[in-house]
Design a protein around this motif. Structure first.
Motif, PDB file in Angstrom:
ATOM      1  N   LYS A 206       0.837  -1.197   0.000  1.00  0.00           N
ATOM      2  CA  LYS A 206       0.000   0.000   0.000  1.00  0.00           C
ATOM      3  C   LYS A 206       0.871   1.247   0.000  1.00  0.00           C
ATOM      4  N   ALA A 209       2.291   1.793  -3.391  1.00  0.00           N
ATOM      5  CA  ALA A 209       1.291   2.311  -4.318  1.00  0.00           C
ATOM      6  C   ALA A 209       1.058   3.798  -4.074  1.00  0.00           C
ATOM      7  N   ASN A 210       0.980   4.167  -2.799  1.00  0.00           N
ATOM      8  CA  ASN A 210       0.779   5.580  -2.447  1.00  0.00           C
ATOM      9  C   ASN A 210       1.864   6.440  -3.017  1.00  0.00           C
ATOM     10  N   LYS A 211       3.077   5.990  -2.815  1.00  0.00           N
ATOM     11  CA  LYS A 211       4.226   6.788  -3.253  1.00  0.00           C
ATOM     12  C   LYS A 211       4.203   6.935  -4.764  1.00  0.00           C
ATOM     13  N   LYS A 212       3.881   5.852  -5.456  1.00  0.00           N
ATOM     14  CA  LYS A 212       3.823   5.877  -6.911  1.00  0.00           C
ATOM     15  C   LYS A 212       2.784   6.896  -7.355  1.00  0.00           C
ATOM     16  N   GLN A 213       1.613   6.836  -6.655  1.00  0.00           N
ATOM     17  CA  GLN A 213       0.537   7.743  -7.047  1.00  0.00           C
ATOM     18  C   GLN A 213       0.965   9.187  -6.910  1.00  0.00           C
ATOM     19  N   ARG A 214       1.627   9.439  -5.766  1.00  0.00           N
ATOM     20  CA  ARG A 214       2.086  10.807  -5.536  1.00  0.00           C
ATOM     21  C   ARG A 214       3.034  11.243  -6.626  1.00  0.00           C
ATOM     22  N   THR A 216       3.331  10.074  -9.661  1.00  0.00           N
ATOM     23  CA  THR A 216       2.658  10.236 -10.943  1.00  0.00           C
ATOM     24  C   THR A 216       1.898  11.545 -10.995  1.00  0.00           C
ATOM     25  N   ALA A 217       1.222  11.857  -9.868  1.00  0.00           N
ATOM     26  CA  ALA A 217       0.462  13.113  -9.850  1.00  0.00           C
ATOM     27  C   ALA A 217       1.390  14.298 -10.104  1.00  0.00           C
ATOM     28  N   ASP A 220       2.397  14.364 -13.691  1.00  0.00           N
ATOM     29  CA  ASP A 220       1.276  14.832 -14.505  1.00  0.00           C
ATOM     30  C   ASP A 220       1.175  16.342 -14.496  1.00  0.00           C
ATOM     31  N   PRO A 248      -0.390   9.078 -17.407  1.00  0.00           N
ATOM     32  CA  PRO A 248       0.242   8.529 -16.188  1.00  0.00           C
ATOM     33  C   PRO A 248       1.191   7.386 -16.569  1.00  0.00           C
ATOM     34  N   LEU A 251       2.606   1.437 -14.349  1.00  0.00           N
ATOM     35  CA  LEU A 251       3.322   0.760 -13.255  1.00  0.00           C
ATOM     36  C   LEU A 251       4.073  -0.465 -13.759  1.00  0.00           C
TER      37      LEU A 251
END
Lengths: 262, 123
Positions: A206, A209-214, A216-217, A220, A248, A251
């Motif tokens: 988790k 995933a969080n870090k990746k999302q950050r 990517t955001a 972007d 994005p 992954l």
């Protein structure tokens, strides 16, 4: 829960979980089999003890009859023949041999009496008088000894069975009260450790995933800003450069990830 | 369970008893004297003059030393004299059997095996 109770020293892995489960199954099967063996032996044992009791009583009667016939001999011969007999005894006519009987894997010996042919140490006893009484006495005593031999085999079986039953019961109890609880404890311990690992792993994923999302955001946002700039400029300039990364980032893409360090 | 292997060559009986019992049993044909030079008899006549130590020695010889004896018969009143020795004897081979004698009726209460039977059934 994991540390409670006595357990075996194993590493909490799936492999040892499998081993422990197999072991528990084996212990239970063994316990059942041994229990049944112990029951079969106990049944036999009770039968034997009952027969010993009977045989002992019978022996009392038989020996009484035998001594009576010896008294007859003493009377008929008119003197004590004890010394003569003791001195002339050379080789046993009455012998025993042991055979085996198998009761649930326990070899019980049983004596069997037999007469060897062709030696008679007491041919001369009672030659003068009382020969008939001597003969009868010998037969009576031979029968008595047969009864004694039978009793002896029962008694031997009794002693051996007693010992074997003790050993089997000890094993049954050891499996029931030590090995099975310990294996169960070990399985519980391994399960709880594995669950713990699962939770840890889930949490870690988790986080990743969080870090990746950050990331990517952030990427972007940057991309969008660039695009806007280009679009603003593109009113004049008609040849936009081909874009490198759009949307994005995937992954699962083949490009290398940097190691994530928290 | 080491005792299970060695009973094949046990083919004799041995007697420790008073004169009448021994005479009767010898008449049945159980008497055996081993070949010279040792000339060991498999019977012992016990009377009032026989020492307890002699009985004990004979018992010892029949039960532990000689390997060709399968059953040891002993008169109960003589077993009483070495009761401790008989009670502590627990091996399967040779079997020790207490027999009654002419002058002493059989008492099941004293028999070491019967006492074990009784104890096992909680009487």
């Amino acid at each position: 829960m994991s540390g409670a109770g006595d357990r075996e020293a194993v590493f909490p892995t799936r492999q040892s979980l499998g081993i422990m489960k197999a072991k528990l199954k084996g212990a239970e099967t063994g316990h059942n089999l041994l229990k049944r063996k112990s029951e079969a032996l106990t049944k036999r044992f009770r039968e034997i003890t009952r027969r010993i009791d009977e045989a002992k009583r019978k022996m009392g009667r038989v020996m009484q009859i035998a001594s009576l016939s010896l008294a007859e001999v003493t009377y008929a011969v008119g003197g004590n023949i004890g010394y003569q007999i003791q001195e002339s005894a050379k080789s046993a006519r009455f012998r025993i041999r042991a055979k085996q009987e198998n009761v649930s894997g326990v070899l019980l010996p049983a004596f069997e009496s037999y007469l060897t042919e062709g030696n008679n140490d007491f041919a001369m006893t009672g030659l003068g008088k009382g020969g008939q009484q001597v003969q009868r006495c010998r037969e009576t005593y031979a029968r008595a000894v047969e009864a004694l031999v039978e009793l002896a085999s029962l008694q031997t079986a009794f002693v051996i069975l007693d010992e074997v039953i003790k050993v089997v019961n000890r094993r049954v109890n050891a499996i029931e009260h030590v090995i099975i609880p310990r294996t169960e404890n070990t399985i519980k311990y391994i399960n709880s450790e594995l669950d713990e690992l699962d939770r840890e792993e889930f949490y870690r994923l988790k986080k990743v995933a969080n870090k990746k999302q950050r990331d990517t955001a952030a990427a972007d946002a940057e991309m969008k800003k660039k695009k806007d700039e280009i679009a603003a400029r593109g009113e004049e300039n008609v040849s936009p450069e081909p874009e490198e990364a759009s949307g994005p980032s995937d992954l699962l893409a083949a490009e290398e990830d940097e190691d994530v360090i928290f | 369970m080491a005792s299970q292997a060695d009973f094949r060559d046990r083919q004799f009986l041995a007697v420790i008893g008073d004169e009448d019992s021994v005479t009767g049993l010898l008449l049945a044909g159980i008497g055996h004297v081993t070949a010279p030079p040792d000339n060991q008899k498999n019977f012992l006549v016990v009377d009032a003059k026989t020492d307890n130590s002699a009985i004990e020695a004979a018992f010892e010889r029949f039960t532990t030393e000689r390997k060709d004896i399968g059953i040891v018969l002993i008169n109960q009143h003589i077993a009483d004299r070495i009761r401790n020795r008989v009670d502590t004897y627990t091996q399967a081979f040779p079997t020790v059997l207490e027999i009654p004698s002419k002058d002493h009726p059989y008492d099941p209460e004293k028999d070491s095996v019967l006492r074990r039977v009784r104890r096992l059934f909680g009487e």
